[in-house]
Design a protein around this motif. Sequence first.
Motif, PDB file in Angstrom:
ATOM      1  N   ASP A 241     -27.873  40.089 -62.237  1.00  0.00           N
ATOM      2  CA  ASP A 241     -27.580  41.158 -61.286  1.00  0.00           C
ATOM      3  C   ASP A 241     -26.194  40.960 -60.676  1.00  0.00           C
TER       4      ASP A 241
ATOM      5  N   ARG B 141     -35.856  47.603 -54.821  1.00  0.00           N
ATOM      6  CA  ARG B 141     -36.817  46.664 -55.401  1.00  0.00           C
ATOM      7  C   ARG B 141     -37.816  46.162 -54.356  1.00  0.00           C
TER       8      ARG B 141
ATOM      9  N   VAL C  99     -31.483  45.883 -53.722  1.00  0.00           N
ATOM     10  CA  VAL C  99     -32.443  45.052 -52.989  1.00  0.00           C
ATOM     11  C   VAL C  99     -33.450  45.929 -52.247  1.00  0.00           C
TER      12      VAL C  99
ATOM     13  N   LYS D 101     -25.456  46.253 -53.989  1.00  0.00           N
ATOM     14  CA  LYS D 101     -26.432  45.174 -53.799  1.00  0.00           C
ATOM     15  C   LYS D 101     -27.509  45.596 -52.806  1.00  0.00           C
TER      16      LYS D 101
ATOM     17  N   LEU E  16     -31.884  39.050 -55.903  1.00  0.00           N
ATOM     18  CA  LEU E  16     -31.097  39.378 -57.088  1.00  0.00           C
ATOM     19  C   LEU E  16     -30.955  38.171 -58.005  1.00  0.00           C
TER      20      LEU E  16
END
Length: 307
Positions: free
Chosen positions: A216, A196, A193, A189, A212
């Motif tokens: 996701d 992105r 994150v 995760k 997310l």
Amino acid sequence: MSDSAIHAIAGAAGGIVAMSATYPLIFLSTRAAVETKKEQKSTYQAIVDIIKREGALGLYSGLSSSLLGIAVTNGVYYYFYERSREIILRARTGTNKALSTPESMLTGLIAGSATTVLSNPIWVIQTSQAVRTMGEDNQAITTKKLGFLETVQSILAKDGVGAFWRGIGPALVLVINPIIQYTAFEQLKNFIVSRRTSKLRAAGAATAVAVLTDMDFFLLGALSKLIATTLTYPYIVVKSRLQAGSANALKYKSSLDGLLTIVKEEGIEGLYKGVGSKVVQSVLTAAILFAGQRRIFEMTKAVSTSI
């Protein structure tokens, strides 16, 4: 209401939904794990045989105790996990709100240990219900199915209070399963994150932070559980046999002795009986749980804030 309590409620509710959707696979993997014969049936043949002997509802033997077990397990786990996470982040200086790998493992260890000790009696009951129609030689027998309270009384009468903590050794070893799962989840995760967010900021959104989606969470939950279950399945087999009160398993001197005995008597494949249905069930359950828990948390948080 604290965020930890809301996470506990959401985790319990999400677990009930996920368990209800995948229970027949849990039932099949439990039966297969307790089975000591070298002959193995396909998942399809196992389903056909159970329906033929016990009817379609036979695939749901032990469901009520499983729903109670997953509610307690997830509720306790999420509460201790989020509480430990809050304490660690509060003690940290700076603005970084992501757990490092060692911190993720520590929170998982705390939450997993507390959950295992508190929920083991429920899983002993569920496993006993799931294998009740199997004889000592693993052949199907005709016997009355027992409800939750009747199973409790039967275990107490036969083996005493201590029986509710059968399999606690391998169960505590299996605390590593959620540690692996949640550590993999957190790190995947954080990676997504971060990646992105970097792309958003490179595109001109200087303060943007990526969020997310439900998909996701679904996919990350599935992938992290796949990794954890594949690595720890042999201990799941030992735990299931001990919790079922299997005569062969009760002779195991320790978790390691159980693993070695299974390899000696049944070969390496004995450590992976039922792994197919267990992996499918675990991955689906985790995927539904992670996506559902997040959504339920947000709804519960909104309701509690508005009250």
